[in-house]
Design a protein around this motif. Structure first.
Motif, mmCIF file in Angstrom:
data_model
loop_
_atom_site.group_PDB
_atom_site.id
_atom_site.type_symbol
_atom_site.label_atom_id
_atom_site.label_comp_id
_atom_site.label_asym_id
_atom_site.label_seq_id
_atom_site.Cartn_x
_atom_site.Cartn_y
_atom_site.Cartn_z
ATOM 1 N N ARG A 32 2.339 28.313 25.396
ATOM 2 C CA ARG A 32 1.261 27.748 26.209
ATOM 3 C C ARG A 32 1.300 28.435 27.571
ATOM 4 N NH1 ARG A 32 0.257 26.482 21.800
ATOM 5 N NH2 ARG A 32 -0.106 24.423 20.972
ATOM 6 N N TYR A 34 -0.052 28.112 32.019
ATOM 7 C CA TYR A 34 -0.663 27.399 33.138
ATOM 8 C C TYR A 34 -1.019 28.433 34.197
ATOM 9 C CZ TYR A 34 3.850 27.818 35.634
ATOM 10 O OH TYR A 34 4.977 28.292 36.249
ATOM 11 N N TRP A 100 0.472 19.424 40.129
ATOM 12 C CA TRP A 100 -0.080 19.819 38.833
ATOM 13 C C TRP A 100 -1.452 19.186 38.729
ATOM 14 C CZ3 TRP A 100 2.390 23.306 35.894
ATOM 15 C CH2 TRP A 100 3.740 23.512 36.151
ATOM 16 N N ILE A 101 -2.442 19.982 38.327
ATOM 17 C CA ILE A 101 -3.813 19.492 38.194
ATOM 18 C C ILE A 101 -4.288 19.828 36.783
ATOM 19 C CG2 ILE A 101 -6.169 19.604 39.085
ATOM 20 C CD1 ILE A 101 -4.931 20.620 41.747
ATOM 21 N N ILE A 102 -4.747 18.806 36.070
ATOM 22 C CA ILE A 102 -5.208 18.977 34.695
ATOM 23 C C ILE A 102 -6.604 18.376 34.580
ATOM 24 C CG2 ILE A 102 -4.735 18.476 32.267
ATOM 25 C CD1 ILE A 102 -1.749 17.881 33.511
ATOM 26 N N LEU A 104 -9.615 16.663 33.013
ATOM 27 C CA LEU A 104 -9.806 15.813 31.847
ATOM 28 C C LEU A 104 -11.249 15.856 31.352
ATOM 29 C CD1 LEU A 104 -7.781 12.686 33.053
ATOM 30 C CD2 LEU A 104 -6.987 14.570 31.594
ATOM 31 N N MET A 120 -11.553 26.359 35.168
ATOM 32 C CA MET A 120 -10.713 25.492 34.350
ATOM 33 C C MET A 120 -11.522 24.351 33.775
ATOM 34 S SD MET A 120 -7.334 25.465 36.739
ATOM 35 C CE MET A 120 -6.450 24.608 35.472
ATOM 36 N N PRO A 122 -11.249 20.986 30.490
ATOM 37 C CA PRO A 122 -10.327 19.993 29.935
ATOM 38 C C PRO A 122 -9.137 20.625 29.216
ATOM 39 C CG PRO A 122 -12.576 19.316 29.554
ATOM 40 C CD PRO A 122 -12.635 20.722 30.111
ATOM 41 N N GLY A 123 -7.950 20.174 29.613
ATOM 42 C CA GLY A 123 -6.720 20.646 28.994
ATOM 43 C C GLY A 123 -6.074 21.830 29.680
ATOM 44 N N ASP A 124 -6.801 22.523 30.549
ATOM 45 C CA ASP A 124 -6.184 23.622 31.305
ATOM 46 C C ASP A 124 -5.242 23.018 32.348
ATOM 47 O OD1 ASP A 124 -7.579 25.608 29.923
ATOM 48 O OD2 ASP A 124 -9.251 25.561 31.329
ATOM 49 N N ILE A 125 -4.311 23.824 32.832
ATOM 50 C CA ILE A 125 -3.304 23.322 33.774
ATOM 51 C C ILE A 125 -3.191 24.288 34.958
ATOM 52 C CG2 ILE A 125 -0.881 22.678 34.076
ATOM 53 C CD1 ILE A 125 -0.756 22.293 31.004
ATOM 54 N N LEU A 159 -10.017 14.732 37.149
ATOM 55 C CA LEU A 159 -8.749 15.462 37.154
ATOM 56 C C LEU A 159 -7.573 14.491 37.110
ATOM 57 C CD1 LEU A 159 -9.502 17.869 40.158
ATOM 58 C CD2 LEU A 159 -9.744 18.399 37.727
#
Length: 177
Positions: A32, A34, A100-102, A104, A120, A122-125, A159
């Protein structure tokens, strides 16, 4: 002759599972990635795509089945959900803390002082660690510091943000793997 054929057939059927077990490969850990918004020694922010590959299989809570894990060192953190309104514009700013920013829901972009821009969804980090930036001394971003960010599209962006109490580290892109 018939006895020999029956013997070979029975022997082959008994040996087939063993042969399959020998050729069956163990599951391969996932790979994976980020995005890391990091700061160099001169105070300029950059974005690097970083691999995450040190996974191992383990149950998080037996008897649940094993799952791939790559834990970080324990740390104090604040977890929050944010919703950026439609057409949100973050302007130029450093992250308040290493975080950390994800995403949603929805899509947004982040642009570093070196001009690197990532989109970015959904699901990207993203790991934002640009707290030690200084104003850009030259070029089209002269006087800017941190990163520029904003929503893409006409809807809001939700997020998940995990802010660390740890101090930022400079000049170490991709320090989590």
């Amino acid at each position: 002759m018939l006895r020999r054929a029956v013997f070979l057939a029975v022997f082959a059927s008994l040996m087939a599972p063993l042969a399959q077990a020998e050729t069956k490969k163990p599951p391969q850990p996932p790979l994976r990635s980020y995005q890391h918004l990091w700061t160099d020694a001169e105070g300029i922010s950059h974005i690097a795509r970083c691999p995450v590959s040190n996974f191992f299989l383990k149950s998080m809570s037996p008897p649940a089945g094993p799952q791939w894990q790559n834990p970080m060192a324990p740390q104090v953190a604040t977890v929050m959900m944010t919703v950026q309104p439609a057409h949100w514009n973050g302007a130029w700013h450093p992250d308040p803390k290493p975080q950390w920013i994800i995403p949603l829901q929805g899509s947004w972009y982040v642009r570093a002082m070196d001009g690197t821009r990532v989109v970015m969804g959904p699901g990207d980090i993203l790991f934002g660690e640009d707290q030690d930036v200084r104003p850009m001394p030259y070029g089209i971003y002269k006087g800017k510091k941190g990163h520029d960010a904003g929503n893409i599209g006409d809807g809001p962006v939700t997020l998940l943000v995990i802010q660390s109490a740890n101090s930022p580290v400079i000049n170490r892109p991709c320090r989590y793997y």
